[in-house]
Design an enzyme around this catalytic site. Sequence first.
Site, short mmCIF file in Angstrom:
data_model
loop_
_atom_site.label_atom_id
_atom_site.label_comp_id
_atom_site.label_asym_id
_atom_site.label_seq_id
_atom_site.Cartn_x
_atom_site.Cartn_y
_atom_site.Cartn_z
N ASP A 103 -9.93 3.30 -3.84
CA ASP A 103 -10.53 2.06 -3.35
C ASP A 103 -11.96 1.91 -3.85
O ASP A 103 -12.74 2.87 -3.87
CB ASP A 103 -10.56 2.06 -1.82
CG ASP A 103 -9.18 1.94 -1.21
OD1 ASP A 103 -8.20 1.82 -1.96
OD2 ASP A 103 -9.09 1.98 0.04
N ASP A 113 0.82 -1.21 0.00
CA ASP A 113 0.00 0.00 0.00
C ASP A 113 0.86 1.26 0.00
O ASP A 113 2.09 1.22 -0.02
CB ASP A 113 -0.95 -0.05 1.20
CG ASP A 113 -2.37 0.36 0.84
OD1 ASP A 113 -2.55 1.17 -0.08
OD2 ASP A 113 -3.31 -0.14 1.49
#
Length: 401
Positions: A213, A148
């Site tokens: 996302d 991430d």
Amino acid sequence: MKKHFFWIVLTFFFMNVQAQKFDQLAQTPPMGWNSWNKFGCDVSEALIMEIADEMVRSGMKDAGYEYVVIDDCWQIGRDEDGEIIIDKERFPNGIKYLADYLHSKGLKLGIYSCAGKYTCAGRPGSRGYEFQDARTYARWGIDYLKYDWCYTTNEDAQSASSSIEHAISSYTTMSDALYAAGRPVVFSICEWGFQKPWKWAGEVGHLWRTYHDIKDRWAAVLEILDKQKGLEKYAGPGHWNDPDMLEVGNGGMTTEEYKAHFSLWCMLAAPLMAGNDIRDMSPEIKEILTNKELISINQDSLGSQGFCFLSSGDYEIWIKKLKNNERAICLFNRGEEIKNVRVDFENLLKVNSTYWKMEPHKLEDYIVRDLWEHKDLSVETNVKYIEIPPHSVKVFRYIHK
């Protein structure tokens, strides 16, 4: 003039990205399951083992799903030597135990970390510990790393060019660390598309996020889909655009919307990472996730990402080239009303990347297969009218006779 010079510099920089990765991995888009969309931080050894068992029992493994990825919140700190500390209350037997269990089932284990000091949930990230963490993952038997981009801000990333350089440097460091550790690991780059990773990440990882996302909402699927248009030239075996994980079965959309979501991700040659509780799937959701005819489109060895051939209001046509001069077409109704559309199957067979560049295929040489109805379509004439419900798709494959 300054803007032009800036992009010349960036193009030169992209062309000179140097990294090492395991080139033979992810020759088709990775398929598996990830814990985040359904469970967030509520992950545990018991959950992962139950998911692995259900992937085998439900037929998902047979359909092609192989990675089980533990997302954020498995880690709680570092010891005095810098070694990552597992949450032993949730994972009492350790991560290697889970990897061994999944491998015994014919599955593979994935794990999560972050290029920043902390992960997105505030757990320790890998910044400054990349080579140490990579060696740990290799020792545990990890097969997939989702990496991430939270908590990565630094003082030297003030301009667009330095931000991109920072992203490339951070991901290249972990890519090199994984390679040096010696265990083949699929490297999933998750920096949300901010630094245009499709321009540089193919040399660094196996897949890269292209946008924010996903959410379990129809509007979110549409927003992400629109951001994929034009990116098809960057995808192929070993390097894939990633529009994010699947929300199929999480409850926020209708069955028709989930079918459309899954179909479009297959057309995009996107990684298929389920994110629902597969221990409690309805028959309809299981049918979507294990539709082998759709999955074969996604997993086609040519590795071509589908492109949007036609966008007319709420109606779109997506085309995906397949091996052996076959192809798939997806008729997509984004809108709120039923559409009855005129489809010229001969023309759609011939289309290359634009309407004006046609290929010499003949419809008479093909069977047209409906991939949701699982039956051949009668195409005595080139043109048919097809009814498409709201928020729905029709997907067809041209199969050589």
